[in-house]
Scaffold this motif. Structure first.
Motif, PDB file in Angstrom:
ATOM      1  N   SER A 195      -0.084  59.528  19.434  1.00 49.48           N
ATOM      2  CA  SER A 195      -0.933  60.276  20.353  1.00 49.48           C
ATOM      3  C   SER A 195      -2.480  60.204  19.631  1.00 49.48           C
ATOM      4  CB  SER A 195      -0.618  61.523  20.902  1.00 49.48           C
ATOM      5  OG  SER A 195       0.669  61.622  21.543  1.00 49.48           O
ATOM      6  N   ASN A 196      -2.538  60.407  18.413  1.00 49.22           N
ATOM      7  CA  ASN A 196      -3.790  60.330  17.814  1.00 49.22           C
ATOM      8  C   ASN A 196      -4.239  58.936  17.654  1.00 49.22           C
ATOM      9  OD1 ASN A 196      -5.112  59.883  14.986  1.00 49.22           O
ATOM     10  ND2 ASN A 196      -5.860  61.894  15.674  1.00 49.22           N
ATOM     11  N   ILE A 197      -3.363  58.002  17.721  1.00 53.89           N
ATOM     12  CA  ILE A 197      -4.043  56.647  17.516  1.00 53.89           C
ATOM     13  C   ILE A 197      -4.416  56.119  18.780  1.00 53.89           C
ATOM     14  CG2 ILE A 197      -3.171  54.262  17.278  1.00 53.89           C
ATOM     15  CD1 ILE A 197      -1.345  55.285  14.995  1.00 53.89           C
ATOM     16  N   PHE A 198      -3.569  56.459  19.912  1.00 53.33           N
ATOM     17  CA  PHE A 198      -3.806  55.879  21.382  1.00 53.33           C
ATOM     18  C   PHE A 198      -4.873  56.689  22.088  1.00 53.33           C
ATOM     19  CE2 PHE A 198       0.256  53.544  20.299  1.00 53.33           C
ATOM     20  CZ  PHE A 198      -0.022  52.473  20.430  1.00 53.33           C
ATOM     21  N   LEU A 199      -4.797  57.991  22.012  1.00 53.61           N
ATOM     22  CA  LEU A 199      -5.429  58.773  23.054  1.00 53.61           C
ATOM     23  C   LEU A 199      -7.005  59.462  22.436  1.00 53.61           C
ATOM     24  CD1 LEU A 199      -2.201  60.862  24.282  1.00 53.61           C
ATOM     25  CD2 LEU A 199      -3.220  58.623  25.067  1.00 53.61           C
ATOM     26  N   ASP A 200      -6.990  59.782  21.476  1.00 52.47           N
ATOM     27  CA  ASP A 200      -8.090  60.634  20.922  1.00 52.47           C
ATOM     28  C   ASP A 200      -9.345  59.745  20.968  1.00 52.47           C
ATOM     29  OD1 ASP A 200      -6.403  62.627  20.756  1.00 52.47           O
ATOM     30  OD2 ASP A 200      -6.232  62.983  18.499  1.00 52.47           O
ATOM     31  N   ALA A 201      -9.324  58.665  20.436  1.00 52.75           N
ATOM     32  CA  ALA A 201     -10.649  57.763  20.198  1.00 52.75           C
ATOM     33  C   ALA A 201     -11.361  57.732  21.761  1.00 52.75           C
ATOM     34  CB  ALA A 201     -10.311  56.290  19.863  1.00 52.75           C
ATOM     35  N   LEU A 202     -10.648  57.632  22.617  1.00 47.55           N
ATOM     36  CA  LEU A 202     -11.334  57.262  24.073  1.00 47.55           C
ATOM     37  C   LEU A 202     -12.225  58.711  24.303  1.00 47.55           C
ATOM     38  CD1 LEU A 202     -12.089  56.010  26.543  1.00 47.55           C
ATOM     39  CD2 LEU A 202      -9.796  56.590  27.679  1.00 47.55           C
ATOM     40  N   ALA A 203     -11.411  59.851  24.297  1.00 50.52           N
ATOM     41  CA  ALA A 203     -11.961  60.987  24.593  1.00 50.52           C
ATOM     42  C   ALA A 203     -13.358  61.388  23.651  1.00 50.52           C
ATOM     43  CB  ALA A 203     -11.102  62.164  24.233  1.00 50.52           C
ATOM     44  N   VAL A 204     -13.351  60.945  22.243  1.00 50.90           N
ATOM     45  CA  VAL A 204     -14.266  60.988  21.440  1.00 50.90           C
ATOM     46  C   VAL A 204     -15.633  60.238  21.838  1.00 50.90           C
ATOM     47  CG1 VAL A 204     -15.180  60.726  19.202  1.00 50.90           C
ATOM     48  CG2 VAL A 204     -12.851  61.886  19.333  1.00 50.90           C
ATOM     49  N   ASP A 205     -15.307  59.067  22.365  1.00 52.14           N
ATOM     50  CA  ASP A 205     -15.974  57.992  22.704  1.00 52.14           C
ATOM     51  C   ASP A 205     -16.740  58.446  24.073  1.00 52.14           C
ATOM     52  OD1 ASP A 205     -17.452  55.516  22.530  1.00 52.14           O
ATOM     53  OD2 ASP A 205     -16.250  54.323  23.384  1.00 52.14           O
ATOM     54  N   ILE A 206     -16.105  58.994  24.969  1.00 54.08           N
ATOM     55  CA  ILE A 206     -16.641  59.667  26.323  1.00 54.08           C
ATOM     56  C   ILE A 206     -17.684  60.846  25.856  1.00 54.08           C
ATOM     57  CG2 ILE A 206     -16.322  60.683  28.399  1.00 54.08           C
ATOM     58  CD1 ILE A 206     -15.541  57.698  28.467  1.00 54.08           C
ATOM     59  N   GLU A 207     -17.257  61.557  24.910  1.00 52.72           N
ATOM     60  CA  GLU A 207     -18.080  62.784  24.439  1.00 52.72           C
ATOM     61  C   GLU A 207     -19.251  62.192  23.899  1.00 52.72           C
ATOM     62  OE1 GLU A 207     -15.483  65.111  21.983  1.00 52.72           O
ATOM     63  OE2 GLU A 207     -14.576  65.949  23.716  1.00 52.72           O
ATOM     64  N   ARG A 208     -19.140  60.947  23.171  1.00 52.33           N
ATOM     65  CA  ARG A 208     -20.377  60.406  22.450  1.00 52.33           C
ATOM     66  C   ARG A 208     -21.384  59.882  23.567  1.00 52.33           C
ATOM     67  NH1 ARG A 208     -18.048  56.693  19.962  1.00 52.33           N
ATOM     68  NH2 ARG A 208     -17.570  57.886  18.234  1.00 52.33           N
TER      69      ARG A 208
END
Length: 433
Positions: free
Chosen positions: A276-289
């Motif tokens: 879940s960390n690999i697949f999901l977290d990066a997108l949420a962080v990118d959107i916040e950025r």
């Protein structure tokens, strides 16, 4: 008259969870038809990672008939069986999964056999045959030269270099971009690129790819992917539809209500959490950025913004309104018997609310009952936002579709990703990235 902005599609990773993307695409084609707009590929730039790379490539290679491309994916994911992706027979499971677990537990006794040891939990050799039928890569250049597509990109992670690499094939001469720990390479996309991009760590074997005259083994592109939206921006997209494979936000519950079991986590739970960390977290962080950059740019004068060299990027994100782990828990019994046995060995057990390790299973459950429910969820989530989708593409709503109250599934609650606190228009963010 100003040309419409170049539209891009970003399909993220998530193994079997990528079935959700097909429901979203089905709804997008329906919304376009409801708006009586021309039937052409709405995405000039298509990028994908992991299972999203497979969906992206299948769309790109049939971009000259987008509706037919979506229907092909619907047919594939609606009738999926795990044996199309990895071996589910007793011999296949014993040769990989059982031996892998044995090496994990008593490998120090088997050191002399390490060269013959299994390379992954599952043998995904059947996937190559599926891809050869689903993704006609020989058509890609023809489709681009016909004006139906500008670029396709898929991403993978190099185990040796530690670099996140985006492989892209484009009609225009696009200068490769390099950022910290992520690079791009202009290269014809092959089946091996798709296998590498979708090689879930530990679960599927790494794949060798040629890179700058050398060979390196690559795994799932979701690993070390710090900016999933970046490739589409670099390839020229000015507005981007991003389809996620997991919930972007959890319900606003008190901290105490979100505390889980006090039982020690088993291997399956830890693996599911890691995936879940690999697949999901990066997108949420990118959107916040993107949100932060958007707010910063809004404080600049028009002159300062023009001098910055940044261009506005419109982003619409559609992500599941339900926890896909919970849906997977209801379908654990649909997995083939030997796969259930293997997963029990790492801690996947139970069913429904009491299931343990369902997160891990959610990535591996390439079975029709599960994928059909995810597709239905994707379709419902998108139809519930039909006006946003139509506005995003500039499709005028000439009439409401027949039966404007779209049939709602039991899990029809939609969770909107608020991309801007001040209004509900898609975010405009900065480029280059």
């Amino acid at each position: 008259m100003r040309e419409p902005p170049v539209s891009g599609l970003v399909l993220t990773g998530g193994g079997a969870r990528a079935a959700y993307q097909i429901g979203v695409l089905k709804a997008v084609t329906q919304i376009r038809r409801d708006c009586q707009c021309a039937a052409h590929n709405p995405f000039a730039v298509i990028t994908g990672t992991s299972a999203g790379a497979i969906n992206a490539a299948a769309l790109a290679c049939r971009a000259d008939d987008f509706d037919a491309a979506v229907q092909t994916l619907i047919d594939t994911w609606s009738h999926f069986h795990a044996e199309q992706v990895y071996r589910v027979d007793s011999l296949g499971v014993i040769r990989t999964g059982a031996r892998w677990l044995t090496m994990l537990s008593i490998g120090w006794l088997l050191a002399k056999w390490r060269r013959a040891g299994p390379r992954s939990l599952l043998d995904n050799s059947p996937l190559r045959e599926l891809l050869s039928q689903l993704v006609p890569l020989h058509r890609l250049r023809q489709v681009m030269e016909g004006g139906h597509l500008q670029a396709l990109a898929v991403s993978a992670s190099g185990y040796g270099s530690g670099l996140h690499v985006t492989f892209y094939d484009a009609l225009a001469d696009i200068v490769p971009w390099n950022r910290s720990q992520r690079v791009s390479v202009a290269q014809s996309i092959t089946i091996d690129h798709l296998l590498a991009s979708s090689a879930i760590p530990f679960v599927f074997p790494a794949v060798p790819l040629g890179l700058k005259g050398k060979r390196e083994y690559f795994g799932d592109g979701s690993m070390r992917q710090s900016s999933p939206i970046s490739p589409a921006v670099h390839l020229g997209a000015e507005r981007i539809l991003v389809v996620g494979a997991g919930r972007m936000h959890e319900p606003a519950l008190p901290f105490e209500a979100r505390i889980g079991s006090d039982e020690y986590p088993n291997l399956a739970q830890i693996a599911g959490h890691a995936l879940s960390n690999i697949f999901l977290d990066a997108l949420a962080v990118d959107i916040e950025r993107l949100q932060r950059v958007n707010r910063t740019l809004s404080l600049l004068s028009p002159e300062a913004r023009s001098r910055s060299g940044l261009r506005a990027i419109e982003v619409l994100v559609i992500a599941p309104s339900q926890r896909l782990d919970d849906i997977a828990a209801r379908h654990l019994g649909s997995l083939p018997p030997w796969i259930r046995t293997l997963l029990r060995g790492v801690g996947v057990s139970g069913r429904g609310q009491g299931a343990r390790g369902a997160a891990l299973a959610s990535y591996l459950m390439f079975e029709a009952p599960y994928t059909q429910e995810l597709m239905a969820l994707g379709e419902t989530d998108t139809m519930n936002r039909r006006d946003e989708v139509a506005q995003f593409f500039g499709w005028n709503r000439r009439h409401r579709p027949r039966g404007s109250d779209h049939p709602q599934a039991p899990y029809s609650h939609t969770e909107h990703l608020e991309l801007d606190d001040e209004d509900r228009e898609p975010t405009r963010a900065a480029s280059p990235r």
